[in-house]
Design a protein around this motif. Structure first.
Motif, PDB file in Angstrom:
ATOM      1  N   GLN B  33      16.015  67.258 -43.743  1.00 34.20           N
ATOM      2  CA  GLN B  33      17.219  65.832 -43.581  1.00 34.20           C
ATOM      3  C   GLN B  33      17.941  66.501 -44.391  1.00 34.20           C
ATOM      4  O   GLN B  33      17.489  66.532 -45.603  1.00 34.20           O
ATOM      5  N   PHE B  35      20.503  63.586 -46.652  1.00 37.44           N
ATOM      6  CA  PHE B  35      20.718  62.106 -46.476  1.00 37.44           C
ATOM      7  C   PHE B  35      22.143  62.522 -47.395  1.00 37.44           C
ATOM      8  O   PHE B  35      22.684  62.532 -48.463  1.00 37.44           O
ATOM      9  N   PHE B  86      21.443  64.453 -50.248  1.00 36.14           N
ATOM     10  CA  PHE B  86      20.143  64.789 -50.380  1.00 36.14           C
ATOM     11  C   PHE B  86      19.641  65.356 -49.663  1.00 36.14           C
ATOM     12  O   PHE B  86      19.603  65.201 -48.255  1.00 36.14           O
ATOM     13  N   GLU B  90       9.609  69.033 -44.814  1.00 41.32           N
ATOM     14  CA  GLU B  90       8.322  68.595 -45.414  1.00 41.32           C
ATOM     15  C   GLU B  90       7.824  69.733 -44.529  1.00 41.32           C
ATOM     16  O   GLU B  90       8.695  70.618 -43.339  1.00 41.32           O
ATOM     17  N   MET B  98       6.591  64.829 -47.914  1.00 45.79           N
ATOM     18  CA  MET B  98       8.284  65.161 -47.309  1.00 45.79           C
ATOM     19  C   MET B  98       9.043  64.841 -48.723  1.00 45.79           C
ATOM     20  O   MET B  98       8.280  64.317 -49.855  1.00 45.79           O
ATOM     21  N   ARG B  99       9.775  66.614 -49.388  1.00 47.96           N
ATOM     22  CA  ARG B  99      10.192  66.958 -50.392  1.00 47.96           C
ATOM     23  C   ARG B  99      11.309  66.331 -50.465  1.00 47.96           C
ATOM     24  O   ARG B  99      12.130  67.138 -49.816  1.00 47.96           O
ATOM     25  N   PHE B 100      12.067  65.596 -51.480  1.00 46.02           N
ATOM     26  CA  PHE B 100      13.544  65.587 -51.914  1.00 46.02           C
ATOM     27  C   PHE B 100      14.124  66.315 -52.628  1.00 46.02           C
ATOM     28  O   PHE B 100      13.391  67.184 -53.706  1.00 46.02           O
ATOM     29  N   GLY B 101      15.304  67.043 -52.789  1.00 44.15           N
ATOM     30  CA  GLY B 101      15.690  68.058 -53.822  1.00 44.15           C
ATOM     31  C   GLY B 101      16.631  66.594 -54.376  1.00 44.15           C
ATOM     32  O   GLY B 101      16.033  65.784 -54.400  1.00 44.15           O
ATOM     33  N   ALA B 102      17.134  67.394 -55.877  1.00 44.83           N
ATOM     34  CA  ALA B 102      17.492  66.905 -57.023  1.00 44.83           C
ATOM     35  C   ALA B 102      18.504  66.041 -56.633  1.00 44.83           C
ATOM     36  O   ALA B 102      19.794  65.172 -57.048  1.00 44.83           O
TER      37      ALA B 102
END
Lengths: 113, 110
Positions: B33, B35, B86, B90, B98-102
């Protein structure tokens, strides 16, 4: 429209205090999440819940606990706040089996002195 | 766990310019995703795009799952596009993570 609300936009607490962050969603979503956001690190998952009274640890659960007594409400608890828990806390919710439609609250900026 | 890298970390544009934001990830995913977080902190889902291409107005996104990257295109940028973008993924082997980038911080100047 889905609405996810968080109890405070800004909060200042002292080291050692017990802190409660509340999140409420009005769309009958099964899934709820707590993240913290720090500069350069993006969002990191603290805890999530797939149903009432159920919880799962995320990436960084240490120093936190959660409570989900009712479907619409997911609370994040800092048992004894520390300065390294100063951060932006974001709550999110999503329908069962549809993680792609995650809706976020406005966030709570917590400062621990 | 899965690694997520976004580039560039910061981007400054003049209003009307186009831009491309990139998200690289280290493993196969079943959820990706994009955001947008506005200057007031509100996160809004832009795209759910584990593969393929989608468009929504001036924004479009493409994910090439086999090469483990996704691109977000912003055309004719406006000052209201400012904020942090962002990418979140997953991993196929872990549906609960679920991992977010910086993030990429975009500033659009009038």
């Amino acid at each position: 429209d889905v609405k996810v609300t968080q109890s405070s936009r800004y909060l200042v607490k002292r080291t050692g205090e017990k802190v409660f962050l509340e999140c409420v969603q009005d769309m009958d979503h099964e899934n709820m999440f707590w993240y913290r956001q720090d500069p350069g690190l993006g969002l990191r998952l603290i805890y999530f819940s797939y149903d009432v009274k159920m919880k799962e640890k995320g990436d960084i659960p240490e120093g936190y606990s959660v409570s989900r007594e009712k479907k619409e409400r997911f609370s994040l608890i800092l048992e004894s706040a520390s300065t390294n828990q100063t951060s932006m806390y974001l709550c999110a919710s999503s329908p069962q089996g549809r993680r792609e439609t995650q809706y976020f609250g406005p966030g709570t900026r917590l400062l621990v002195l | 766990g899965i690694q997520v890298e976004q580039s560039p970390p910061d981007l400054i544009l003049q209003e009307g310019a186009n831009s491309t934001l990139r998200c690289n990830f280290s493993d196969s995913v079943n959820n990706l995703q994009w955001f947008h977080q506005n200057p007031w902190g509100q996160l809004i889902n832009l795209f759910y795009i584990p593969s393929g291409t989608k468009q929504n107005g001036r924004l479009s996104a493409t994910t090439v799952a086999t090469e483990r990257y996704s691109l977000l295109y912003i055309s004719s940028s406006q000052t209201t596009d400012s904020g942090v973008y962002f990418c979140a993924v997953e991993a196929s082997y872990n549906n609960n993570d679920m991992r977010f980038g910086a993030g990429t911080r975009l500033t659009v100047k009038p």
